[in-house]
Design a protein around this motif. Structure first.
Motif, PDB file in Angstrom:
ATOM      1  N   LEU B   9       0.855  -1.189   0.000  1.00 22.66           N
ATOM      2  CA  LEU B   9       0.000   0.000   0.000  1.00 22.66           C
ATOM      3  C   LEU B   9       0.890   1.237   0.000  1.00 22.66           C
ATOM      4  O   LEU B   9       1.758   1.383   0.857  1.00 22.66           O
ATOM      5  CB  LEU B   9      -0.903   0.015   1.237  1.00 22.66           C
ATOM      6  N   VAL B  10       0.671   2.105  -0.982  1.00 16.64           N
ATOM      7  CA  VAL B  10       1.358   3.391  -0.979  1.00 16.64           C
ATOM      8  C   VAL B  10       0.329   4.436  -0.559  1.00 16.64           C
ATOM      9  O   VAL B  10      -0.684   4.634  -1.230  1.00 16.64           O
ATOM     10  CB  VAL B  10       1.935   3.725  -2.375  1.00 16.64           C
ATOM     11  N   ALA B  11       0.576   5.069   0.584  1.00 20.56           N
ATOM     12  CA  ALA B  11      -0.432   5.956   1.156  1.00 20.56           C
ATOM     13  C   ALA B  11       0.143   7.329   1.457  1.00 20.56           C
ATOM     14  O   ALA B  11       1.306   7.472   1.823  1.00 20.56           O
ATOM     15  CB  ALA B  11      -1.001   5.341   2.428  1.00 20.56           C
ATOM     16  N   LYS B  12      -0.707   8.323   1.332  1.00 19.39           N
ATOM     17  CA  LYS B  12      -0.299   9.697   1.627  1.00 19.39           C
ATOM     18  C   LYS B  12      -1.136  10.280   2.760  1.00 19.39           C
ATOM     19  O   LYS B  12      -2.264  10.699   2.547  1.00 19.39           O
ATOM     20  CB  LYS B  12      -0.470  10.570   0.384  1.00 19.39           C
ATOM     21  N   SER B  17      -0.820  18.653  -1.278  1.00 15.06           N
ATOM     22  CA  SER B  17      -1.752  18.964  -2.360  1.00 15.06           C
ATOM     23  C   SER B  17      -1.400  18.265  -3.668  1.00 15.06           C
ATOM     24  O   SER B  17      -2.134  18.367  -4.638  1.00 15.06           O
ATOM     25  CB  SER B  17      -1.814  20.477  -2.564  1.00 15.06           C
ATOM     26  N   HIS B  18      -0.294  17.566  -3.721  1.00 17.88           N
ATOM     27  CA  HIS B  18      -0.065  16.753  -4.924  1.00 17.88           C
ATOM     28  C   HIS B  18       0.624  15.447  -4.550  1.00 17.88           C
ATOM     29  O   HIS B  18       1.193  15.300  -3.481  1.00 17.88           O
ATOM     30  CB  HIS B  18       0.721  17.523  -5.996  1.00 17.88           C
ATOM     31  N   ASP B  19       0.559  14.505  -5.472  1.00 17.11           N
ATOM     32  CA  ASP B  19       1.090  13.177  -5.157  1.00 17.11           C
ATOM     33  C   ASP B  19       1.955  12.627  -6.294  1.00 17.11           C
ATOM     34  O   ASP B  19       2.014  11.426  -6.504  1.00 17.11           O
ATOM     35  CB  ASP B  19      -0.048  12.207  -4.810  1.00 17.11           C
ATOM     36  N   LEU B  41      -4.709  11.090  -2.187  1.00 20.61           N
ATOM     37  CA  LEU B  41      -4.271  12.097  -1.225  1.00 20.61           C
ATOM     38  C   LEU B  41      -5.062  12.070   0.084  1.00 20.61           C
ATOM     39  O   LEU B  41      -6.153  11.516   0.144  1.00 20.61           O
ATOM     40  CB  LEU B  41      -4.454  13.479  -1.848  1.00 20.61           C
ATOM     41  N   ARG B  42      -4.514  12.735   1.074  1.00 23.43           N
ATOM     42  CA  ARG B  42      -5.228  13.101   2.309  1.00 23.43           C
ATOM     43  C   ARG B  42      -5.869  11.939   3.047  1.00 23.43           C
ATOM     44  O   ARG B  42      -7.046  11.947   3.369  1.00 23.43           O
ATOM     45  CB  ARG B  42      -6.299  14.141   1.990  1.00 23.43           C
ATOM     46  N   GLN B  43      -5.069  10.934   3.304  1.00 25.43           N
ATOM     47  CA  GLN B  43      -5.591   9.789   4.037  1.00 25.43           C
ATOM     48  C   GLN B  43      -5.387   9.984   5.534  1.00 25.43           C
ATOM     49  O   GLN B  43      -4.318  10.390   5.977  1.00 25.43           O
ATOM     50  CB  GLN B  43      -4.855   8.527   3.581  1.00 25.43           C
ATOM     51  N   SER B  63       4.096   8.367   2.281  1.00 21.04           N
ATOM     52  CA  SER B  63       4.744   9.487   1.612  1.00 21.04           C
ATOM     53  C   SER B  63       4.192  10.787   2.181  1.00 21.04           C
ATOM     54  O   SER B  63       2.986  10.960   2.309  1.00 21.04           O
ATOM     55  CB  SER B  63       4.463   9.388   0.110  1.00 21.04           C
ATOM     56  N   ILE B  64       5.090  11.692   2.538  1.00 22.67           N
ATOM     57  CA  ILE B  64       4.608  12.952   3.115  1.00 22.67           C
ATOM     58  C   ILE B  64       5.557  14.090   2.776  1.00 22.67           C
ATOM     59  O   ILE B  64       6.771  13.935   2.771  1.00 22.67           O
ATOM     60  CB  ILE B  64       4.408  12.809   4.649  1.00 22.67           C
TER      61      ILE B  64
END
Ligand SMILES: Nc1nc2c(ncn2[C@@H]2O[C@H](COP(=O)(O)OP(=O)(O)OP(=O)(O)O)[C@@H](O)[C@H]2O)c(=O)[nH]1
Ligand SMILES: [Mg+2]
Lengths: 320, 134
Positions: B9-12, B17-19, B41-43, B63-64
């Protein structure tokens, strides 16, 4: 036995972690997978299974999210299986359907699983049916399946879902190609999504004309519903139609369809079991390599080789 | 018929505001033969951990960019512990200052990749460590 029965016991109680683990077992085809499926089989058959299919980008995932919300308002629990294609080159997959459904992920009455096809043709994964059973046995009332979005020959969904919703969007793909693809024949309900777009009414007229040209299965006339998945407009009407289709099936066709689905599965299982059995036996005796060499030197053709292999194994089991 | 694939899982988390970066990594992992679940975005920490659980992933990549890692990452790691998801290999990428690295590793985040890390490095890391944690 221990692992499988533990997983099944707790998934029957609705434990999400056990559900997730069971799905991984059937997906990976582990040694526990068949035991899990066997143990939970008697507990299946309660859920309503609905297939959602259509070309890439027409809005299937967005629509599913809205359907789930509406179903939750009605107190139903829901399982979602979202299938995306495996890349034939790398064997990897980008599973992005959840992007549209993430607000549902913390709802305990919802279980979403992304699944790659792992090169299974037909728009589903080999493990999709077993996953339906797992979700069914875990107590989900409704199971929604999103097929891969290629929309060409991805028609296997009819082998799993008694109700198939075909999603189209205005301006997406030309009509002729859609007919060729056979997707028009599998739809019990048609959705024109992105109805916020101008040409939606034209699309409805086109689809209606196309359906009149096609051959009708049974007495059911597939309704066409306009939706705007981004706002939720038309979603409750779609649910009504899904309900009506279920009602229609229950008046007679349901058992027929169920029979067809089970038969399809049995055939698949027999093919798999026999193929596995024969291949393992041949491999053990080194006969597989032998046949391959014969094929390469054109001494024999593949069908005759299969025949020869089959005969060899049949005569041997007779002798026993 | 066994066919084990690495699921990741790749999560942000946070309000980035961008990924683009996360997507580049996600695609690279897919091209390396993995099944990558991408959630956009925005998880929230709850969403991320629930997704780890339902998808039964082997690996979680966070990722942040926004600088909020010290609020989000500990929450995520705590929830993972609560849900008994200790077997999952966790790594992070993004803009994370030197002094935060050690505390984050103590939480169980195995590796932290700075901006511009070649995707091969990430792929190698996943491949080397995923078996160990299974
Ligand atoms: N204007 C408009 N856009 C929509 C509507 N429904 C979905 N979309 C947009 O269409 C795009 C694709 O939506 P998805 O739900 O991902 O479509 P999909 O059919 O699941 O796509 P695949 O899974 O890739 O096949 C997204 O950007 C959605 O926001 C709609 O009713 N109107
Ligand atoms: Mg989708």
């Amino acid at each position: 036995m221990a692992v499988a029965s533990q997983i099944v016991t707790s998934l029957l109680q609705g434990n999400q972690r056990a559900v997730a683990k069971a799905i991984t077992h059937v997906e990976d085809g582990t040694s526990e997978a068949e035991k899990i499926t066997a143990l939970l089989y008697p507990h299946t058959g309660k859920a309503q299974v609905i297939g959602i299919t259509g070309s890439g980008g027409v809005g299937k995932s967005t629509l599913i999210e809205k359907l789930v919300r509406e179903l939750r308002r009605g107190g139903k629990t829901v399982g979602v299986i979202a299938v995306d294609p495996t890349s034939p080159f790398s064997g990897g997959a980008f599973l992005g359907d959840r992007i549209r459904m993430q607000d549902l992920s913390t709802d305990e009455g919802v279980f979403i699983r992304s699944m790659a096809t792992r090169n299974n043709p037909g728009g589903l994964a080999r493990a999709t049916m077993d996953t339906v059973r797992i979700l069914d046995a875990s107590g989900k009332d409704i199971i929604l399946i999103e097929t891969v979005g290629a929309g060409q020959s991805e028609v296997d969904i009819i082998k799993i879902a008694p109700t198939v919703v075909v999603v189209l969007a205005p301006g997406f793909g030309d009509a002729i190609q859609t007919i060729k693809a056979g997707i028009m024949e599998i739809g019990d309900i048609f959705v024109i999504n992105k109805a916020d777009r101008e040409s939606a009414d034209k699309a409805v007229i086109n689809i209606r004309a196309m359906l009149q040209l096609g051959t009708q299965r049974g007495k059911w006339i597939p309704p066409i519903v306009k939706t705007t998945a981004t706002t939720g407009a038309g979603v409750s009407e779609l649910l009504e139609k899904i309900g009506e289709h279920r009602e229609y099936l229950s008046k007679g066709e349901a058992s027929q369809r169920q029979r067809r689905i089970v038969r399809e599965e049995l055939e698949e299982a027999i093919k798999r079991k026999t193929a596995e059995h024969i291949l393992t036996a041949l491999q053990k005796e080194g006969e597989l390599d032998n046949l391959i060499s014969k094929l390469l030197s054109k001494e024999i053709d593949p069908m005759s080789a299969a025949e020869e292999a089959l005969n060899r194994i049949l005569t041997r089991s007779k002798r026993r | 018929m066994t066919e084990k694939k690495i699921r990741i899982l790749v999560a942000k988390p946070g309000l980035d505001s961008h990924d683009r970066g996360a997507k580049v990594v996600a695609r690279a992992l897919r091209d390396a033969g993995m099944e990558v679940i991408y959630t956009g975005l925005r998880q929230t920490p709850e969403q991320i951990v629930e997704t780890v659980l339902q998808e039964d992933v082997d690996v979680l990549g966070l990722s942040i960019l926004s600088g909020a890692h010290m609020t989000h990452f500990p929450k995520i790691m705590n929830l993972m512990k609560q849900k008994d998801l200790k077997d999952v290999l966790v790594f992070a990428g993004g803009i994370i200052p030197e002094e935060d690295i050690e505390p984050l590793q103590k939480l169980g985040i195995r590796e932290i990749f700075g901006p511009g890390t070649p995707t091969e490095t990430v792929i190698d890391f996943v491949k080397k460590n995923v078996q160990k944690s299974r």
